[in-house]
Design an enzyme around this catalytic site. Structure first.
Site, mmCIF file in Angstrom:
data_model
loop_
_atom_site.group_PDB
_atom_site.id
_atom_site.type_symbol
_atom_site.label_atom_id
_atom_site.label_comp_id
_atom_site.label_asym_id
_atom_site.label_seq_id
_atom_site.Cartn_x
_atom_site.Cartn_y
_atom_site.Cartn_z
ATOM 1 N N LYS A 26 0.841 -1.204 0.000
ATOM 2 C CA LYS A 26 0.000 0.000 0.000
ATOM 3 C C LYS A 26 0.876 1.253 0.000
ATOM 4 C CE LYS A 26 -3.872 -2.500 1.798
ATOM 5 N NZ LYS A 26 -4.600 -3.070 2.934
ATOM 6 N N GLN A 48 -5.285 -2.029 9.097
ATOM 7 C CA GLN A 48 -5.116 -3.353 8.504
ATOM 8 C C GLN A 48 -5.740 -4.425 9.399
ATOM 9 O OE1 GLN A 48 -3.562 -3.885 5.369
ATOM 10 N NE2 GLN A 48 -4.474 -5.899 5.671
ATOM 11 N N ASP A 73 -11.713 2.201 3.119
ATOM 12 C CA ASP A 73 -12.000 0.777 2.966
ATOM 13 C C ASP A 73 -13.501 0.549 2.790
ATOM 14 O OD1 ASP A 73 -10.088 -1.171 2.819
ATOM 15 O OD2 ASP A 73 -9.671 -1.228 4.975
#
Ligand code: NAD
Length: 290
Positions: free
Chosen positions: A53, A97, A120
């Site tokens: 990322k 995460q 997200d």
């Protein structure tokens, strides 16, 4: 023999578009999109995802911050960091995460991220928007699948689409995005009876189960498009998907490999969401006369 869908190529195509747009925006505004990625604990796969990322941010010309916190980090400490990042005007997206250590409640953490920075699209308000079809942020993995279909000119409208898996991050939003594109969608799961009878109806079959070799050729209709979301590790350590690629590619018209199919798309869509968040921020500040 199926045509292989090249997720690396499509992902690069999208990242290049994002990079160009970022450069143009930087010339206009003097700033760039910013993403903060938080990792708690020592999960080795998560470390790889976070590094990828960060690399994608560099490629697209974004500002990025990454926080690699010890396993012992308390929920309170994590929430405090999220609060600081919520208030930081250089940060347009916050990604925590998953999975988190067991002593931290993932829902509480997701809820703490401002919906406008929830790149997200896990926050309930963004999930609700996906249901309504009025979204700013698309859930990254299902959105990546839709981009693959678009790039290969695979029309979804009116097609029989079967999604195997009903998780909140893949299966359910995947079904919604296909529905928004006018597919007839069936969602299968661990309690589905006569699964193969259902999957054999699919013009487009999306597999998100998490079991290697789960989808075999007898479950697939001749000429179907097969999208493999699964990421599993074989005993020899190599990655594989949910689909028995060798047998299914002989029957399908298109198929995604693992690795190199859906995986690279997830990160590109995260970059896309961060850019969208940045553009919405710029628009809000222009509307406020800032
Ligand atoms: P999950 O474990 O939350 O969900 C799995 C789903 O499979 C469940 O809904 C379950 O009902 C269904 N299932 C289990 N056994 C079944 C059976 N026998 N028959 C039919 N359905 C069955 O997993 P998830 O988070 O949705 O992820 C699924 C897979 O996708 C995993 O391999 C994961 O690593 C992968 N994944 C990949 C990406 C990517 O970027 N490519 C992103 C997220 C997840």
């Amino acid at each position: 023999m199926a045509q292989k869908i090249d997720g690396k190529e499509v992902s690069l195509f999208i990242k290049d578009k994002i990079k160009n747009e970022t450069e143009k925006l930087k010339n206009k505004t003097g700033s760039v999109p910013g993403l903060a990625v938080i990792l708690v604990g020592n999960d080795s796969a998560s470390h790889v995802y976070v590094r990828n990322k960060k690399l994608a941010c560099e490629y697209c010309g974004f500002y990025s911050e990454s926080y690699e916190l010890p396993e012992s980090t308390s929920q309170q400490q994590l929430l405090k960091l999220i609060d600081t990042l919520n208030k930081n005007n250089n940060i347009d997206g916050i990604l925590v995460q998953m999975p988190l250590p067991a002593h931290i409640d993932a829902d509480t953490v997701i809820n703490a991220i401002l919906p406008e920075k929830d790149v997200d699209a896990f926050n309930p308000s963004n999930v609700g928007r996906i249901m309504l079809g009025e979204y700013s942020f698309l859930p990254c993995t299902p959105a990546g699948v839709m981009e693959l279909l678009k790039y290969y000119n695979i029309d979804v409208s009116g097609k029989e689409c079967v999604v195997i898996g009903r998780s909140n991050i893949v299966g359910k939003p995947m079904a919604m995005l296909l529905l928004h594109e006018n597919a007839t969608v069936t969602v299968c799961h661990s309690r589905t009876r006569e699964l193969a009878d259902v999957t054999r109806r699919a013009d487009i079959l999306v597999c998100a189960v998490g079991h290697p070799m789960f989808v075999t050729a007898d479950m697939v209709k001749d000429g179907a498009v097969v999208i493999d979301v699964g990421i599993n590790r074989k005993p020899d350590g190599k990655l594989c998907g949910d689909v028995d690629f060798e047998s299914v590619e002989k029957k399908a018209s298109f198929i995604t490999p693992v690795p190199g199919g859906v995986g690279p798309m997830t990160i590109s869509m995260l970059m896309q969401n961060t850019l969208t968040s940045y553009k919405l921020k710029v628009k809000r500040s222009q509307n406020n006369g800032i």
